[in-house]
Design an enzyme around this catalytic site. Structure first.
Site, PDB file in Angstrom:
ATOM      1  N   ARG A  52       0.854  -1.181   0.000  1.00  0.00           N
ATOM      2  CA  ARG A  52       0.000   0.000   0.000  1.00  0.00           C
ATOM      3  C   ARG A  52       0.896   1.239   0.000  1.00  0.00           C
ATOM      4  O   ARG A  52       1.942   1.263   0.643  1.00  0.00           O
ATOM      5  CB  ARG A  52      -0.913   0.026   1.240  1.00  0.00           C
ATOM      6  CG  ARG A  52      -2.035  -0.997   1.201  1.00  0.00           C
ATOM      7  CD  ARG A  52      -3.078  -0.682   0.131  1.00  0.00           C
ATOM      8  NE  ARG A  52      -4.185  -1.629   0.111  1.00  0.00           N
ATOM      9  CZ  ARG A  52      -4.261  -2.677  -0.719  1.00  0.00           C
ATOM     10  NH1 ARG A  52      -3.303  -2.909  -1.586  1.00  0.00           N
ATOM     11  NH2 ARG A  52      -5.324  -3.468  -0.689  1.00  0.00           N
ATOM     12  N   HIS A  75      -0.938   0.051  -9.751  1.00  0.00           N
ATOM     13  CA  HIS A  75      -1.582  -0.919  -8.839  1.00  0.00           C
ATOM     14  C   HIS A  75      -2.056  -2.155  -9.613  1.00  0.00           C
ATOM     15  O   HIS A  75      -3.233  -2.501  -9.582  1.00  0.00           O
ATOM     16  CB  HIS A  75      -2.752  -0.255  -8.085  1.00  0.00           C
ATOM     17  CG  HIS A  75      -3.155  -0.992  -6.836  1.00  0.00           C
ATOM     18  ND1 HIS A  75      -3.598  -0.369  -5.703  1.00  0.00           N
ATOM     19  CD2 HIS A  75      -3.184  -2.315  -6.549  1.00  0.00           C
ATOM     20  CE1 HIS A  75      -3.898  -1.266  -4.770  1.00  0.00           C
ATOM     21  NE2 HIS A  75      -3.644  -2.472  -5.274  1.00  0.00           N
TER      22      HIS A  75
END
Ligand code: NDP
Ligand code: OXD
Length: 311
Positions: free
Chosen positions: A226, A274
């Protein structure tokens, strides 16, 4: 059985097809199209980043099922019903994707492919010595489902692999470091650092100036977990000072990464959007259906999140 799918992604039809093929008794609803359905009849939500307050509208849930491995997009809801079981996704396709992505980048740096690309652009024929693979020390920060799969794949290629987690692990050919007191030793031997931690209050901002300073000079940081694990300014400073030689970043503090963010243009940074590992409705449905069947049989679901621990 009634399931409400809550996600801003547009693959609801694929999830419906795959899940109802496995669970013929399942009624699959999609939020917000099916919001007229009586919320009291919904047994499960299958969610990715639901808007705050939506999940609590369903008072009789048997479980909250995450569409991803990370559950931070669900637990950030201040109104999340914390008395319901929350399950994160463990999916063979997600794991395979993460292993491929991590292996790709470790091999890229180990085999100096960036340098060879520059040679090719300059039409330069030049051979560099091939570094010994067992002298390349890879450290995996967060040694759970994904970290262990990545670690095992790298160890199979003869990299010198270590994993850092809260609890010690015993995995053949991999050195386990556990707990905060073991972190400096782990970092000091990590020429390439791959982050696969969950985002929790303890791990937010963990990749900061102090952590980066503990890595060997010339180290490479690969953040696949993250964006909020990383202090962006500290990474940029460590790259600019020459302490780090490169970074691969798949996740960001704010996504999508703003066009003006310095990461895009930094010559030592590779940005990916991502995509290290994406959930597959086909294989993901197998895991979700298996867990629903367990719950319907009165068994504890697999891959349950411990909310007190945060992952
Ligand atoms: P797991 O829960 O299986 O593993 C988490 C690991 O982190 C465990 O080893 C755990 O230790 C360790 N850990 C947690 N907190 C701490 C701490 N404070 N100190 C030391 N170790 C800690 O998670 P997954 O492997 O399934 O997923 C990891 C993350 O990867 C997800 O949360 C998500 O954020 C990210 N992800 C990113 C994707 C992408 O495309 N970029 C795709 C999928 C996931 P212990 O084993 O002792 O419990
Ligand atoms: C996940 C992700 O957590 O894709 O599954 O980031």
């Amino acid at each position: 059985m009634n399931l409400m799918f809550i996600s801003n992604e547009d693959r609801a039809d694929q999830w419906r097809d795959n899940l109802t093929a496995l669970l013929p008794d399942l009624n699959f609803y999609v939020w917000p199209d099916d919001q007229a359905v009586d919320p009291a009849t919904i047994d499960y939500v299958l969610a990715w980043k639901p808007a705050p307050g939506i999940i609590k509208r369903f008072p009789n849930l048997k479980a909250i099922l995450s569409l991803g491995a990370g559950i931070d997009g669900i637990t950030c809801d201040p109104e999340l019903p914390i008395d319901k079981p929350l399950v994160h996704l463990v999916d063979r396709s997600l794991t395979q994707g993460m292993v491929q992505f991590a292996l790709y980048w470790v091999l890229h740096f180990h085999r100096q492919m960036g340098t060879y690309q520059k040679f090719a652009e300059a039409r330069t024929w030049r051979q560099l010595p091939q570094a010994e693979v067992d002298a390349c020390r890879v450290g995996i920060l967060g040694f759970g489902e994904l970290g262990q799969a990545v670690g095992s794949a790298l160890a199979a290629q003869h990299f010198d692999v270590a994993g850092w987690s809260r609890s010690p692990k015993q995995i053949a050919g991999i050195t386990s470091y556990a707990g905060a007191e073991a972190l400096p030793g782990f970092l000091g031997r990590s020429d390439m650092l791959i982050c696969l931690l969950p985002l929790t209050p303890e791990t937010e901002g963990i990749i900061d100036a102090a952590l980066l300073a503990a890595l060997p000079r010339g180290a490479i940081v690969i953040n696949l977990a993250r964006g909020r694990h990383l202090v962006d300014a500290d990474l940029l400073a460590a790259l600019d000072s020459g302490h780090l030689s490169a970074a691969v970043l798949d996740v960001f503090y704010n996504e999508p990464l703003a066009a003006e963010h310095p990461f895009w243009a930094h010559e030592k940074v590779t940005v990916t959007p991502h995509i290290a590992a994406l959930t597959s409705p086909r294989s993901g449905a197998d895991s979700v259906a298996a867990n629903i069947e367990r719950i319907e049989r009165g068994e504890t679901p697999l891959n349950l999140i411990d909310l007190a621990r945060g992952y």
